[in-house]
Every structure is written in C-alpha cells, then in structure tokens.
Scaffold this motif. Sequence first.
Motif, PDB file in Angstrom:
ATOM      1  N   ASP A 269       0.755  -1.076  -0.251  1.00  0.00           N
ATOM      2  CA  ASP A 269       0.064   0.259  -0.022  1.00  0.00           C
ATOM      3  C   ASP A 269       0.766   1.333  -0.016  1.00  0.00           C
ATOM      4  O   ASP A 269       0.559   2.333   0.987  1.00  0.00           O
ATOM      5  N   VAL A 270       1.667   1.318  -0.911  1.00  0.00           N
ATOM      6  CA  VAL A 270       2.854   2.426  -0.980  1.00  0.00           C
ATOM      7  C   VAL A 270       2.171   3.573  -2.009  1.00  0.00           C
ATOM      8  O   VAL A 270       1.442   3.415  -3.179  1.00  0.00           O
ATOM      9  N   GLU A 271       2.369   4.898  -1.437  1.00  0.00           N
ATOM     10  CA  GLU A 271       1.677   5.979  -2.175  1.00  0.00           C
ATOM     11  C   GLU A 271       2.865   6.317  -3.236  1.00  0.00           C
ATOM     12  O   GLU A 271       3.966   6.718  -2.891  1.00  0.00           O
ATOM     13  N   VAL A 272       2.437   6.568  -4.535  1.00  0.00           N
ATOM     14  CA  VAL A 272       3.301   6.661  -5.651  1.00  0.00           C
ATOM     15  C   VAL A 272       3.160   8.088  -5.813  1.00  0.00           C
ATOM     16  O   VAL A 272       2.120   8.620  -6.118  1.00  0.00           O
ATOM     17  N   LYS A 273       4.324   9.024  -6.005  1.00  0.00           N
ATOM     18  CA  LYS A 273       4.182  10.323  -6.192  1.00  0.00           C
ATOM     19  C   LYS A 273       4.470  10.447  -7.808  1.00  0.00           C
ATOM     20  O   LYS A 273       5.117  10.013  -8.350  1.00  0.00           O
ATOM     21  N   ASN A 274       3.573  11.560  -8.302  1.00  0.00           N
ATOM     22  CA  ASN A 274       3.815  11.761  -9.932  1.00  0.00           C
ATOM     23  C   ASN A 274       4.341  12.991 -10.091  1.00  0.00           C
ATOM     24  O   ASN A 274       3.969  14.193  -9.606  1.00  0.00           O
ATOM     25  N   TYR A 275       5.609  12.835 -10.805  1.00  0.00           N
ATOM     26  CA  TYR A 275       6.521  13.934 -11.011  1.00  0.00           C
ATOM     27  C   TYR A 275       6.191  14.348 -12.342  1.00  0.00           C
ATOM     28  O   TYR A 275       7.199  15.217 -12.930  1.00  0.00           O
ATOM     29  N   ASP A 276       5.354  14.185 -13.031  1.00  0.00           N
ATOM     30  CA  ASP A 276       5.277  14.341 -14.600  1.00  0.00           C
ATOM     31  C   ASP A 276       4.864  15.990 -14.749  1.00  0.00           C
ATOM     32  O   ASP A 276       5.767  16.427 -15.684  1.00  0.00           O
ATOM     33  N   MET A 277       4.019  16.319 -13.984  1.00  0.00           N
ATOM     34  CA  MET A 277       3.702  17.898 -14.271  1.00  0.00           C
ATOM     35  C   MET A 277       4.994  18.862 -13.836  1.00  0.00           C
ATOM     36  O   MET A 277       5.187  19.760 -14.608  1.00  0.00           O
ATOM     37  N   PRO A 278       5.696  18.726 -12.898  1.00  0.00           N
ATOM     38  CA  PRO A 278       6.805  19.454 -12.434  1.00  0.00           C
ATOM     39  C   PRO A 278       7.847  19.514 -13.490  1.00  0.00           C
ATOM     40  O   PRO A 278       8.544  20.580 -13.918  1.00  0.00           O
ATOM     41  N   ILE A 279       7.884  18.435 -14.036  1.00  0.00           N
ATOM     42  CA  ILE A 279       9.011  18.169 -15.066  1.00  0.00           C
ATOM     43  C   ILE A 279       8.609  18.757 -16.533  1.00  0.00           C
ATOM     44  O   ILE A 279       9.351  19.410 -16.994  1.00  0.00           O
ATOM     45  N   ILE A 280       7.362  18.813 -16.736  1.00  0.00           N
ATOM     46  CA  ILE A 280       6.698  19.141 -18.091  1.00  0.00           C
ATOM     47  C   ILE A 280       6.948  20.646 -17.987  1.00  0.00           C
ATOM     48  O   ILE A 280       7.151  21.383 -18.817  1.00  0.00           O
ATOM     49  N   LEU A 281       6.413  21.154 -16.788  1.00  0.00           N
ATOM     50  CA  LEU A 281       6.546  22.588 -16.572  1.00  0.00           C
ATOM     51  C   LEU A 281       7.959  23.136 -16.496  1.00  0.00           C
ATOM     52  O   LEU A 281       8.154  24.086 -17.054  1.00  0.00           O
ATOM     53  N   GLY A 282       8.874  22.201 -15.992  1.00  0.00           N
ATOM     54  CA  GLY A 282      10.273  22.788 -16.184  1.00  0.00           C
ATOM     55  C   GLY A 282      11.188  22.833 -17.447  1.00  0.00           C
ATOM     56  O   GLY A 282      11.490  23.781 -17.855  1.00  0.00           O
ATOM     57  N   TYR A 283      10.510  22.127 -18.149  1.00  0.00           N
ATOM     58  CA  TYR A 283      10.864  21.967 -19.645  1.00  0.00           C
ATOM     59  C   TYR A 283      10.458  23.201 -20.399  1.00  0.00           C
ATOM     60  O   TYR A 283      11.149  23.784 -21.251  1.00  0.00           O
ATOM     61  N   SER A 284       9.094  23.473 -20.177  1.00  0.00           N
ATOM     62  CA  SER A 284       8.438  24.534 -20.936  1.00  0.00           C
ATOM     63  C   SER A 284       8.870  25.922 -20.565  1.00  0.00           C
ATOM     64  O   SER A 284       9.099  26.679 -21.363  1.00  0.00           O
ATOM     65  N   ILE A 285       9.165  26.116 -19.172  1.00  0.00           N
ATOM     66  CA  ILE A 285       9.765  27.142 -18.904  1.00  0.00           C
ATOM     67  C   ILE A 285      11.240  27.476 -19.409  1.00  0.00           C
ATOM     68  O   ILE A 285      11.503  28.442 -19.942  1.00  0.00           O
ATOM     69  N   PHE A 286      12.149  26.401 -19.488  1.00  0.00           N
ATOM     70  CA  PHE A 286      13.232  26.461 -20.047  1.00  0.00           C
ATOM     71  C   PHE A 286      13.278  26.726 -21.636  1.00  0.00           C
ATOM     72  O   PHE A 286      13.959  27.552 -22.236  1.00  0.00           O
ATOM     73  N   ALA A 287      12.389  26.070 -22.133  1.00  0.00           N
ATOM     74  CA  ALA A 287      12.360  26.307 -23.692  1.00  0.00           C
ATOM     75  C   ALA A 287      11.800  27.737 -24.116  1.00  0.00           C
ATOM     76  O   ALA A 287      12.444  28.365 -24.883  1.00  0.00           O
ATOM     77  N   ILE A 288      11.096  28.159 -23.199  1.00  0.00           N
ATOM     78  CA  ILE A 288      10.331  29.685 -23.357  1.00  0.00           C
ATOM     79  C   ILE A 288      11.864  30.598 -23.183  1.00  0.00           C
ATOM     80  O   ILE A 288      12.073  31.457 -23.936  1.00  0.00           O
ATOM     81  N   VAL A 289      12.370  30.374 -22.000  1.00  0.00           N
ATOM     82  CA  VAL A 289      13.692  31.255 -21.775  1.00  0.00           C
ATOM     83  C   VAL A 289      14.917  31.069 -22.841  1.00  0.00           C
ATOM     84  O   VAL A 289      15.426  32.096 -23.233  1.00  0.00           O
ATOM     85  N   PHE A 290      14.854  29.846 -23.467  1.00  0.00           N
ATOM     86  CA  PHE A 290      15.948  29.549 -24.450  1.00  0.00           C
ATOM     87  C   PHE A 290      15.391  30.325 -25.732  1.00  0.00           C
ATOM     88  O   PHE A 290      16.461  30.879 -26.347  1.00  0.00           O
ATOM     89  N   LEU A 291      14.272  30.301 -25.998  1.00  0.00           N
ATOM     90  CA  LEU A 291      13.892  31.098 -27.202  1.00  0.00           C
ATOM     91  C   LEU A 291      13.860  32.430 -27.033  1.00  0.00           C
ATOM     92  O   LEU A 291      14.496  33.223 -27.872  1.00  0.00           O
ATOM     93  N   ILE A 292      13.834  32.939 -25.859  1.00  0.00           N
ATOM     94  CA  ILE A 292      14.110  34.442 -25.565  1.00  0.00           C
ATOM     95  C   ILE A 292      15.450  35.017 -25.731  1.00  0.00           C
ATOM     96  O   ILE A 292      15.864  35.936 -26.172  1.00  0.00           O
TER      97      ILE A 292
END
Length: 61
Positions: free
Chosen positions: A15-38
């Motif tokens: 009965d282990v609770e599994v944490k989902n890290y997908d959203m922070p990873i996607i958000l981080g890559y999106s911010i990185f992509a926008i900053v890179f384009l700027i």
Amino acid sequence: MAITEQFTVQHHLEDVEVKNYDMPIILGYSIFAIVFLIVVYFDSVSPGTALGDFASTIVFQ
C-alpha cells in the motif's frame, strides 16, 4: 495462478503511495524552452527589430 495471487497480496500489503512528478518536469522543460527562445531571440536581434517580432517568437514556439 499462485504467482498472480502472491503478487496481488503483496500489492495490497505494501500500500505504497506513488508520487507523480510528470507535471513539474513538463512545467520545468516548458519554462526552459521559453527562456531559451527569448535568449536566442535577443542574441539574434538587430538594432531595427520591432517589438512584434518578440511576441510572435513566444506565440509560435
């Protein structure tokens, strides 16, 4: 059949609770992509570039 029952029992006992890290990873890559384009945009700007070009760079990323 015994293997399936054993896996089911172990799954319920742990009965282990599994944490989902997908959203922070996607958000981080999106911010990185926008900053890179700027950064790329400002690196390639000539003195006569219009402000509308900057807006279209972000919109069409």
